[in-house]
Write a protein that holds these residues in place. Structure first.
Motif, PDB file in Angstrom:
ATOM      1  N   GLU A  88     -11.883  16.982  -4.393  1.00 29.08           N
ATOM      2  CA  GLU A  88     -11.570  15.609  -4.008  1.00 29.08           C
ATOM      3  C   GLU A  88     -11.268  15.536  -2.516  1.00 29.08           C
ATOM      4  N   THR A  90      -9.261  14.610   0.731  1.00 29.16           N
ATOM      5  CA  THR A  90      -7.817  14.545   0.962  1.00 29.16           C
ATOM      6  C   THR A  90      -7.422  13.144   1.395  1.00 29.16           C
ATOM      7  N   GLN A  91      -6.274  12.690   0.917  1.00 36.34           N
ATOM      8  CA  GLN A  91      -5.771  11.364   1.249  1.00 36.34           C
ATOM      9  C   GLN A  91      -4.336  11.483   1.730  1.00 36.34           C
ATOM     10  N   ASN A  92      -3.998  10.586   2.619  1.00 41.59           N
ATOM     11  CA  ASN A  92      -2.602  10.502   3.023  1.00 41.59           C
ATOM     12  C   ASN A  92      -1.832   9.717   1.972  1.00 41.59           C
ATOM     13  N   VAL A  93      -0.549   9.918   1.950  1.00 38.64           N
ATOM     14  CA  VAL A  93       0.279   9.182   1.006  1.00 38.64           C
ATOM     15  C   VAL A  93       0.259   7.696   1.348  1.00 38.64           C
ATOM     16  N   ASN A  95      -2.170   5.954   2.369  1.00 41.89           N
ATOM     17  CA  ASN A  95      -3.396   5.304   1.917  1.00 41.89           C
ATOM     18  C   ASN A  95      -3.434   5.096   0.407  1.00 41.89           C
ATOM     19  N   ARG A  96      -2.579   5.758  -0.321  1.00 38.03           N
ATOM     20  CA  ARG A  96      -2.583   5.635  -1.770  1.00 38.03           C
ATOM     21  C   ARG A  96      -1.872   4.378  -2.256  1.00 38.03           C
ATOM     22  N   TYR A  97      -0.937   3.897  -1.498  1.00 39.53           N
ATOM     23  CA  TYR A  97      -0.113   2.785  -1.951  1.00 39.53           C
ATOM     24  C   TYR A  97      -0.400   1.542  -1.123  1.00 39.53           C
TER      25      TYR A  97
END
Length: 104
Positions: A88, A90-93, A95-97
């Motif tokens: 997968e 990688t995403q920053n925190v 960008n998730r919320y």
């Protein structure tokens, strides 16, 4: 089909202890049911403890072999189907919320 023939299983593990206690308790239970003093027949207690420990050792070995077979089959499946198991991104925190806005 054996997969874990090289895995060394320890002689004393949780199953040898548990099954050994089961074996000894069956001998104690037999003495109790036949209305004998519990600690008569110490040789029978020792034999039942040894038999229970041997059964526990082979039960542990069976469990280790089953787990090794499952891991082997899963790893072979992942190797044969790499398109189904892509890493997968990688995403920053952040960008998730969604942005939080207080209601006033």
């Amino acid at each position: 089909m054996k997969y874990s023939t090289d895995i060394a299983t320890p002689l004393i593990n949780r199953y040898t202890i548990i099954f050994g206690i089961y074996g000894m308790s069956t001998s104690l239970l037999h003495n109790g049911m036949t209305r004998r003093p519990l600690w008569t027949g110490l040789h029978r207690h020792a034999i039942c403890l040894a038999l229970g420990s041997v059964i526990g050792y082979y039960a542990y070995k069976f469990e280790v072999n089953k787990i090794a077979q499952t891991e082997y089959k899963n790893s072979v499946y992942v190797e044969r189907h790499p398109d189904l198991f892509q890493p997968e991104a990688t995403q920053n925190v952040a960008n998730r919320y969604m942005n939080w806005v207080p209601l006033r």
